[in-house]
Design a protein around this motif. Structure first.
Motif, PDB file in Angstrom:
ATOM      1  N   LEU A 232       0.897  -1.272  -0.083  1.00 38.52           N
ATOM      2  CA  LEU A 232       0.101   0.148   0.185  1.00 38.52           C
ATOM      3  C   LEU A 232       0.840   1.189   0.015  1.00 38.52           C
ATOM      4  O   LEU A 232       0.599   2.116  -0.461  1.00 38.52           O
ATOM      5  N   PHE A 233       1.934   1.309   0.930  1.00 33.92           N
ATOM      6  CA  PHE A 233       2.918   2.293   1.099  1.00 33.92           C
ATOM      7  C   PHE A 233       3.705   2.600  -0.498  1.00 33.92           C
ATOM      8  O   PHE A 233       3.378   3.940  -1.001  1.00 33.92           O
ATOM      9  N   LEU A 234       4.089   1.710  -1.185  1.00 34.83           N
ATOM     10  CA  LEU A 234       4.818   1.803  -2.358  1.00 34.83           C
ATOM     11  C   LEU A 234       3.679   2.068  -3.555  1.00 34.83           C
ATOM     12  O   LEU A 234       4.005   2.875  -4.390  1.00 34.83           O
ATOM     13  N   GLY A 235       2.620   1.613  -3.301  1.00 38.86           N
ATOM     14  CA  GLY A 235       1.360   1.907  -4.287  1.00 38.86           C
ATOM     15  C   GLY A 235       0.984   3.296  -4.250  1.00 38.86           C
ATOM     16  O   GLY A 235       0.658   3.965  -5.193  1.00 38.86           O
ATOM     17  N   LEU A 236       0.917   3.846  -3.014  1.00 40.07           N
ATOM     18  CA  LEU A 236       0.593   5.405  -2.902  1.00 40.07           C
ATOM     19  C   LEU A 236       1.654   6.146  -3.386  1.00 40.07           C
ATOM     20  O   LEU A 236       1.338   7.043  -3.976  1.00 40.07           O
ATOM     21  N   ILE A 237       2.796   5.672  -3.347  1.00 38.07           N
ATOM     22  CA  ILE A 237       4.192   6.379  -3.660  1.00 38.07           C
ATOM     23  C   ILE A 237       3.835   6.522  -5.326  1.00 38.07           C
ATOM     24  O   ILE A 237       4.264   7.767  -5.935  1.00 38.07           O
ATOM     25  N   ALA A 393       3.171  -6.388  -2.442  1.00 35.82           N
ATOM     26  CA  ALA A 393       2.615  -6.813  -1.181  1.00 35.82           C
ATOM     27  C   ALA A 393       3.069  -8.513  -1.200  1.00 35.82           C
ATOM     28  O   ALA A 393       3.570  -9.140  -0.274  1.00 35.82           O
ATOM     29  N   TYR A 394       2.808  -9.343  -2.377  1.00 38.71           N
ATOM     30  CA  TYR A 394       2.784 -10.541  -2.360  1.00 38.71           C
ATOM     31  C   TYR A 394       4.675 -10.831  -2.242  1.00 38.71           C
ATOM     32  O   TYR A 394       4.792 -11.785  -1.556  1.00 38.71           O
ATOM     33  N   GLN A 395       5.431 -10.131  -3.005  1.00 36.89           N
ATOM     34  CA  GLN A 395       6.452 -10.462  -2.928  1.00 36.89           C
ATOM     35  C   GLN A 395       7.339 -10.208  -1.525  1.00 36.89           C
ATOM     36  O   GLN A 395       8.373 -10.821  -1.184  1.00 36.89           O
ATOM     37  N   VAL A 396       6.937  -9.210  -1.047  1.00 39.59           N
ATOM     38  CA  VAL A 396       7.041  -8.809   0.355  1.00 39.59           C
ATOM     39  C   VAL A 396       6.850  -9.894   1.612  1.00 39.59           C
ATOM     40  O   VAL A 396       7.731 -10.393   2.320  1.00 39.59           O
ATOM     41  N   GLN A 397       5.803 -10.283   1.234  1.00 39.72           N
ATOM     42  CA  GLN A 397       5.333 -11.228   2.344  1.00 39.72           C
ATOM     43  C   GLN A 397       6.095 -12.797   1.976  1.00 39.72           C
ATOM     44  O   GLN A 397       6.096 -13.425   2.894  1.00 39.72           O
ATOM     45  N   ASN A 398       6.601 -12.981   0.555  1.00 38.46           N
ATOM     46  CA  ASN A 398       7.496 -14.237   0.310  1.00 38.46           C
ATOM     47  C   ASN A 398       8.467 -14.104   1.201  1.00 38.46           C
ATOM     48  O   ASN A 398       9.159 -14.978   1.132  1.00 38.46           O
ATOM     49  N   LEU A 399       9.096 -13.086   1.614  1.00 36.50           N
ATOM     50  CA  LEU A 399      10.082 -12.845   2.535  1.00 36.50           C
ATOM     51  C   LEU A 399      10.038 -13.690   3.686  1.00 36.50           C
ATOM     52  O   LEU A 399      11.087 -13.967   4.536  1.00 36.50           O
TER      53      LEU A 399
END
Length: 734
Positions: A232-237, A393-399
């Motif tokens: 959400l943060f990067l989407g808003l950016i 979001a998907y790739q971040v949660q993949n961490l």
């Protein structure tokens, strides 16, 4: 031909829609039911759709995959790298077929890639098909989320949710898997809510997105929560950078500020939240679980350095974990991990640097596909930002998680949408599509369909039904172990007669556990010695055969060692083979105390106490966090004749919180402190002894005398009267 094409397209669409029901299935008769049920269902649906896909692509060039699309090429290259690294890796069979617990491997990835191309065909056949497919995807995800939420609130659920009441896993059996699946359909629902012109439909999609958001929250999964926030943060950016509306830019900046401040406050004040609450769990990144993950990632990185180019092969992370194990992990989690709980890192260590780069190229090209669609006005700015935020979001949660069947389906569905957007934007750029080419004769395409329909049905049976049936019979056999061992043995025998089994390791391992249970409990169950010996010998032979093929699986070798020790104890009295196997086992994971325990057990059976003492000390040096192992060292010191050392180690074990399980294991310890006249300590030990042996009157008598020595006269007199009343023979003593 046109009529058959239309029927084929409808059937194909139906099978694709059916595949979306994957998350619902959990057949309790199977091993790992929350995993195997979903995987077999999805694979069967994809395989049944395959002949229809080939037929449609053959008769209509417009429906063929666009291999000039770089995203398509990258997906195929990633599949090729997985195939290559399966051959160069350390366990080819596991790399190809995976196992029952995870259902991954190259064969699984092949189905995801086919699924990805199937989605593009739906889009190329007409936007109606793709839209209905994606709407079905959102509907299924919303129902799965709603099922979990209803269970969370105390209502009825479709299948047992083992995570309730604290966390929610819905039909997944694991909250992390549940949240991971919801990440992408959540953003897809938000995308449709923005795209739709009808207010009613916008509300429906908005509700769907909110239900899934609540589902993610109820799972208590931090990786998903972090992924959502970052997405959400990067989407808003991105939105702020591209919007041409100053007012919206100001509102977006305000939203970012609120998001950052709220996240910062929650993170810095996590200790002030209600302990154990969902919110507390989501924002606490300093707990034991986080520490354990950091150690796991360090292990993975050390393994990567051993084979940086091609890795160890898909599904083979276990080799890295075992050979590079860090004993510091014992403080947090003593599990045998076959995944690093970081999918990005898993790709790096199993597929090597090339696989890692290609995987990220897939992500980058999907992101670029949405950007292109925005540039050619196929997507609005907010729509593009939502889809991009979903990918992020998907790739971040993949961490923080590894790949699962349902999450893989969601990801490749999203990738299929991105590929379709790429093709559509190429059309907008001026590229012309190939017109429909009618086949001159229906015989050839129908022949192709018939041949591949037969192939698909064969694959459905041999790679799914047979293994599914094997899983079921093995599970039944294990379930009947205590109830009726001979029925259990028949289930195991029937399972091994099936023509194919993707996970012989797990199947033989369960059979081995059954055979060892017979070795321990057989006499008390009245079983014939010949039956017990036959099962143990058969299990040992099967284990030996698989272990010799794999050679690098310490859990497999440890089961073999256990079998061989039981054979020696019960029948042959020859421990030489067991000794050789134990040393082979330890060499595969030299820092795992569970394997050193086998060596200790062997020395104990042979009453080789000097060697046993050396091994017991090595075990506690590696794992100094386990009170049971500390007491074990005390016992070995005692059996070795080192009484003072035994007491010192025993004191340490008690201080660590060890709770005795039988009087036999600490009777000597009580006697030592009685002789030392340390009566307060003796009283505590006798009180524990009475908890374990409440019918042993002599213990009550000793405790009464001990209370008297301490000076606790009231307790001494009360207990003495109870002892005399219970057994008059103690009256004089009392």
């Amino acid at each position: 031909m046109k009529k058959f094409k239309k029927i084929s397209l409808y059937i194909f669409f139906g099978l694709m829609a059916l595949s979306l029901l994957t998350p619902f299935w959990a057949f309790r008769d199977l091993l790992f039911p929350y995993i195997t049920s979903k995987a077999f269902f999805f694979r069967i649906a994809v395989e049944l759709a395959f002949p229809f896909y080939l037929f449609l692509a053959f008769i209509d060039k417009n429906l063929r995959p666009k291999l000039k699309n770089p995203l398509n090429l990258t997906v195929l290259v990633f599949l090729a790298i997985n195939i290559i690294t399966a051959f160069t890796g350390v366990n080819f069979f596991r790399s190809i077929w995976g196992n029952f617990e995870r259902m991954g491997g190259v064969y699984y990835l092949l189905h995801l890639v086919l699924f990805y191309f199937y989605i593009q065909l739906l889009g190329q056949a007409g936007s109606w098909y793709l839209k209905r497919f994606l709407q079905s995807f959102i509907a299924v995800a919303s129902l799965v989320a709603l099922n979990g939420i209803v269970g969370w609130l105390g209502g009825p659920v479709l299948v047992l949710d083992p995570s309730l009441p604290v966390r929610v896993s819905s039909t997944f059996g694991n909250p992390i898997f549940f949240a991971s699946y919801l990440m992408l359909p959540l953003f897809l629902a938000a995308y449709f809510a923005v795209q739709e012109a009808s207010l009613g439909k916008r509300i429906v999609y908005g509700i769907a997105a909110m239900v899934q958001m609540v589902g993610v929250y109820s799972s208590g999964t931090r990786g998903a929560a972090v992924g959502l926030l970052v997405g959400l943060f990067l989407g808003l950016i991105i939105y702020i950078a591209l919007t041409k509306k100053p007012k919206l830019r100001r509102w977006s900046l305000s939203a970012i500020a609120i998001l950052v401040i709220a996240a910062g406050l929650l993170y810095s004040n996590y200790d002030k939240l209600a302990p154990g609450s969902t919110l507390s769990r989501l924002v606490n990144l300093r707990d034991r679980n986080t520490e354990a993950r950091l150690i796991q990632w360090k292990i993975a990185y050390e393994g990567f350095k051993d084979s940086p180019l091609v890795g160890v092969g898909p599904e083979n992370y276990y080799v890295i974990f075992d050979s590079h194990y860090e004993p510091a992990l014992y403080e947090y989690d003593a599990s045998w991990f076959d995944k690093p709980h970081n999918f990005i890192l898993e790709v790096l260590v199993t597929n090597g640097i090339f696989g890692f780069l290609v995987y990220f190229a897939m992500f980058g090209l999907a992101f670029f596909a949405f950007w292109r669609a925005f540039k050619f006005e196929l997507l609005g700015l907010l729509e593009m930002c939502l889809l991009a935020a979903g990918l992020i979001a998907y790739q971040v949660q993949n961490l923080f998680v590894f790949d699962t069947v349902s999450a893989g389906v969601a990801f490749y569905a999203f990738m299929g949408l991105a590929a379709y957007m790429w093709v559509e934007s190429k059309v907008g750029e001026g590229e012309t599509e190939v017109s429909f080419v009618k086949a001159t004769s229906p015989v050839f395409p129908l022949s192709i369909f018939a041949v591949f329909a037969a192939v698909a049905l064969y694959l459905v049976y041999i790679t799914n039904i047979a293994s599914l049936e094997a899983s079921k019979r093995i599970n039944f056999g294990f379930a009947y172990t205590d109830h009726d061992p001979k029925v259990a043995a028949q289930y195991f025998e029937d399972a091994f007669k099936l023509p194919f089994n993707i996970d012989l390791r797990e199947s033989v391992g369960r059979y081995s556990d059954f055979a060892n249970a017979l070795a321990v409990n057989g006499p008390s169950q009245g079983l014939e010695e010949q039956f017990v010996r036959s099962q143990l010998e058969t299990a040992t032979g099967k284990l030996r055969e698989i272990a010799e093929q794999v050679k690098n699986d310490p859990l497999l070798w440890s089961r073999l060692a256990t079998n061989e020790m039981n054979m020696a104890l019960l029948f042959t009295q020859d421990f030489s083979q067991a000794s050789t196997t134990i040393e082979q086992t330890i060499s595969l994971a030299p820092k795992r105390t569970e394997l050193l325990q086998l060596r200790l057990q062997l020395y104990g059976n042979n009453q080789n106490w000097s060697s046993a003492l050396e091994t017991a000390r090595e075990i506690t040096n590696l794992n100094s966090y386990n009170s049971r192992l500390q007491w074990q060292l005390a016992m070995v010191e005692y059996l070795s004749g080192n009484m003072e050392a035994a007491v010192a180690e025993g004191d340490r074990g008690v201080e660590m919180g060890y709770n005795f399980n039988s009087l036999q294991e600490f009777a000597w310890y009580i006697q030592y402190y009685q002789e030392k006249q340390d009566y307060p300590r003796v009283a505590k030990l006798l009180e524990r002894a009475i908890e374990l042996e409440p019918k042993e009157t002599g213990l009550y008598a000793e405790l009464a005398l001990t209370y008297a020595e301490i000076g606790d006269v009231e307790k001494a007199i009360l207990l003495a009267k109870q002892v005399s009343a219970s057994d008059p023979s103690f009256s004089a003593q009392m």
